[in-house]
Design a protein around this motif. Structure first.
Motif, PDB file in Angstrom:
ATOM      1  N   ASN A   1      16.473 -15.714   7.318  1.00 27.85           N
ATOM      2  CA  ASN A   1      16.043 -14.668   6.857  1.00 27.85           C
ATOM      3  C   ASN A   1      14.870 -14.603   6.040  1.00 27.85           C
ATOM      4  N   LYS A   2      14.795 -15.339   5.104  1.00 30.20           N
ATOM      5  CA  LYS A   2      13.520 -15.446   4.129  1.00 30.20           C
ATOM      6  C   LYS A   2      12.287 -15.786   5.019  1.00 30.20           C
ATOM      7  N   LEU A   3      12.497 -16.878   5.762  1.00 25.93           N
ATOM      8  CA  LEU A   3      11.288 -17.053   6.713  1.00 25.93           C
ATOM      9  C   LEU A   3      10.776 -16.040   7.622  1.00 25.93           C
ATOM     10  N   LYS A   4      11.565 -15.183   8.159  1.00 26.68           N
ATOM     11  CA  LYS A   4      11.404 -14.025   8.911  1.00 26.68           C
ATOM     12  C   LYS A   4      10.498 -12.990   7.984  1.00 26.68           C
ATOM     13  N   PHE A   5      11.026 -12.746   6.968  1.00 30.41           N
ATOM     14  CA  PHE A   5      10.264 -11.844   6.040  1.00 30.41           C
ATOM     15  C   PHE A   5       9.026 -12.548   5.498  1.00 30.41           C
ATOM     16  N   PHE A   6       8.750 -13.650   5.103  1.00 26.03           N
ATOM     17  CA  PHE A   6       7.487 -14.138   4.655  1.00 26.03           C
ATOM     18  C   PHE A   6       6.384 -14.247   5.931  1.00 26.03           C
ATOM     19  N   ARG A   7       7.092 -14.461   7.022  1.00 25.08           N
ATOM     20  CA  ARG A   7       6.089 -14.434   8.214  1.00 25.08           C
ATOM     21  C   ARG A   7       5.317 -13.109   8.250  1.00 25.08           C
ATOM     22  N   LEU A   8       6.104 -12.020   8.027  1.00 24.02           N
ATOM     23  CA  LEU A   8       5.734 -10.752   8.300  1.00 24.02           C
ATOM     24  C   LEU A   8       4.786 -10.339   6.912  1.00 24.02           C
ATOM     25  N   ALA A   9       5.401 -10.474   5.927  1.00 19.68           N
ATOM     26  CA  ALA A   9       4.911 -10.158   4.714  1.00 19.68           C
ATOM     27  C   ALA A   9       3.513 -10.985   4.180  1.00 19.68           C
ATOM     28  N   PHE A  10       3.669 -12.207   4.359  1.00 20.46           N
ATOM     29  CA  PHE A  10       2.550 -13.198   4.084  1.00 20.46           C
ATOM     30  C   PHE A  10       1.677 -13.762   5.201  1.00 20.46           C
TER      31      PHE A  10
ATOM     32  N   GLU B   1      10.822  -4.336  13.394  1.00 18.13           N
ATOM     33  CA  GLU B   1      10.625  -5.869  13.074  1.00 18.13           C
ATOM     34  C   GLU B   1      10.745  -5.639  11.643  1.00 18.13           C
ATOM     35  N   ALA B   2       9.787  -4.938  10.825  1.00 10.81           N
ATOM     36  CA  ALA B   2       9.610  -5.003   9.396  1.00 10.81           C
ATOM     37  C   ALA B   2      11.259  -4.541   8.851  1.00 10.81           C
ATOM     38  N   GLN B   3      11.709  -3.710   9.225  1.00  6.63           N
ATOM     39  CA  GLN B   3      13.080  -2.954   8.935  1.00  6.63           C
ATOM     40  C   GLN B   3      14.063  -4.301   8.958  1.00  6.63           C
ATOM     41  N   ALA B   4      14.214  -4.896  10.101  1.00  7.49           N
ATOM     42  CA  ALA B   4      15.162  -5.909  10.182  1.00  7.49           C
ATOM     43  C   ALA B   4      14.956  -7.062   9.077  1.00  7.49           C
ATOM     44  N   ALA B   5      13.527  -7.490   8.956  1.00  2.72           N
ATOM     45  CA  ALA B   5      13.075  -8.537   7.813  1.00  2.72           C
ATOM     46  C   ALA B   5      13.511  -8.123   6.558  1.00  2.72           C
ATOM     47  N   LEU B   6      13.236  -6.872   6.125  1.00  2.00           N
ATOM     48  CA  LEU B   6      14.014  -6.507   4.941  1.00  2.00           C
ATOM     49  C   LEU B   6      15.530  -6.370   4.916  1.00  2.00           C
ATOM     50  N   GLU B   7      16.118  -5.921   5.838  1.00  2.39           N
ATOM     51  CA  GLU B   7      17.615  -5.885   5.933  1.00  2.39           C
ATOM     52  C   GLU B   7      18.125  -7.356   5.645  1.00  2.39           C
ATOM     53  N   GLY B   8      17.574  -8.273   6.087  1.00  2.11           N
ATOM     54  CA  GLY B   8      18.048  -9.630   6.399  1.00  2.11           C
ATOM     55  C   GLY B   8      17.595 -10.278   4.886  1.00  2.11           C
ATOM     56  N   LEU B   9      16.581  -9.948   4.401  1.00  2.87           N
ATOM     57  CA  LEU B   9      16.308 -10.416   3.099  1.00  2.87           C
ATOM     58  C   LEU B   9      17.332  -9.875   1.818  1.00  2.87           C
ATOM     59  N   PHE B  10      17.426  -8.697   1.722  1.00  2.00           N
ATOM     60  CA  PHE B  10      18.391  -8.036   0.861  1.00  2.00           C
ATOM     61  C   PHE B  10      19.620  -7.523   1.134  1.00  2.00           C
ATOM     62  N   GLY B  11      20.042  -7.649   2.478  1.00  2.00           N
ATOM     63  CA  GLY B  11      21.078  -7.021   2.894  1.00  2.00           C
ATOM     64  C   GLY B  11      22.285  -7.992   2.791  1.00  2.00           C
ATOM     65  N   ALA B  12      21.986  -9.250   3.017  1.00  2.39           N
ATOM     66  CA  ALA B  12      23.127 -10.115   3.296  1.00  2.39           C
ATOM     67  C   ALA B  12      23.834 -10.293   1.930  1.00  2.39           C
ATOM     68  N   GLU B  13      23.287 -10.210   0.657  1.00  2.00           N
ATOM     69  CA  GLU B  13      24.166 -10.232  -0.682  1.00  2.00           C
ATOM     70  C   GLU B  13      24.754  -8.988  -0.760  1.00  2.00           C
ATOM     71  N   ARG B  14      24.251  -8.024  -0.070  1.00  2.00           N
ATOM     72  CA  ARG B  14      24.855  -6.536  -0.426  1.00  2.00           C
ATOM     73  C   ARG B  14      24.893  -6.271  -1.793  1.00  2.00           C
ATOM     74  N   ARG B  15      23.823  -6.775  -2.586  1.00  2.00           N
ATOM     75  CA  ARG B  15      23.546  -6.153  -3.871  1.00  2.00           C
ATOM     76  C   ARG B  15      22.792  -4.831  -3.763  1.00  2.00           C
TER      77      ARG B  15
END
Length: 232
Positions: free
Chosen positions: A74-83, A97-111
């Motif tokens: 999830n982090k790699l997918k986000f970094f690929r798009l953001a950086f 794709e950007a939405q899915a990357a954000l959900e993967g980065l922040f959604g997993a911990e459910r914080r």
């Protein structure tokens, strides 16, 4: 949310530059720091699995490996798009794709509860990168969790982006705020890589950044960048 952004004060944008090699080093340090935890957990899980014979403990080790592998991906997918150079040489990126990357980065911990307010299926690559980097800044500022709303809207002559965070404790480091507004004004830490990249994208596009006051109950960061002169 986008209407609220128009009422937020405008931060002056200056074009302070950074050596490309320094920025590459800064970015590598940020990526290594963020990936160290899940990759380290993978290594620990493999070591435990190799020595463990109890079936229940082996199952827990496999769960640890699965969670760590998912977090790394999830982090790699986000970094690929953001950086990175996601999307190749195309001018636009699928916002889903950007939405899915954000959900993967922040959604997993459910914080953090994520709200996505982007109606366009595609946006220019730099606009998506800018939006994701702003979302990363606001999401990291929600130190005890909360809600993160991400919005984008095409207007007649510009693209308007807005990210809003609210939670029990919001902490945006003054150094990150300064980097976002003014770029590389001194020594920058790896955690400020996203703020510097967001600043640079706005400067190159000839746009502007808006940010709420440090005393505000919610953190709101946004940007306006001119639309491309090319016809759609």
């Amino acid at each position: 949310m986008l209407r609220t952004l128009r009422e937020v004060r405008l931060c002056p944008i200056t074009g302070c530059a950074m050596n490309p090699v320094d920025f590459a080093s800064l970015l590598c340090s940020r990526l290594c720091h963020d990936l160290m935890s899940p990759v380290g957990a993978l290594n620990n899980g493999i070591e435990l699995l190799a020595d463990e014979t109890d079936p229940d403990m082996r199952e827990k080790c496999l769960e640890l490996l699965s969670d760590s592998a998912r977090a790394s991906a999830n982090k790699l997918k986000f970094f690929r798009l953001a950086f990175g150079a996601a999307g190749g040489f195309g001018e636009e990126i699928d916002t889903r794709e950007a939405q899915a990357a954000l959900e993967g980065l922040f959604g997993a911990e459910r914080r953090i509860e994520l709200g996505w307010v982007v109606s366009d299926n595609k946006l220019p690559k730099d606009a998506v990168k800018l939006l994701l980097n702003l979302a990363l800044l606001v999401g990291d500022a929600l130190v005890r969790g909360g809600r993160l709303d991400v919005g984008a809207e095409r207007r007649d002559d510009e693209i308007e982006l807005a990210v809003r965070g609210e939670g029990p404790r919001i902490l945006l480091d003054p150094a990150l705020r300064e980097t976002l507004a003014n770029g590389a004004t001194g020594t920058i830490e790896p955690r400020a890589a996203g703020a510097w990249l967001a600043h640079s994208l706005v400067v190159e596009a000839g746009g502007s950044i808006q940010i709420s006051d440090a005393s505000a109950e919610a953190l709101l960061i946004g940007a306006r960048i001119p639309r491309s002169a090319k016809p759609e």
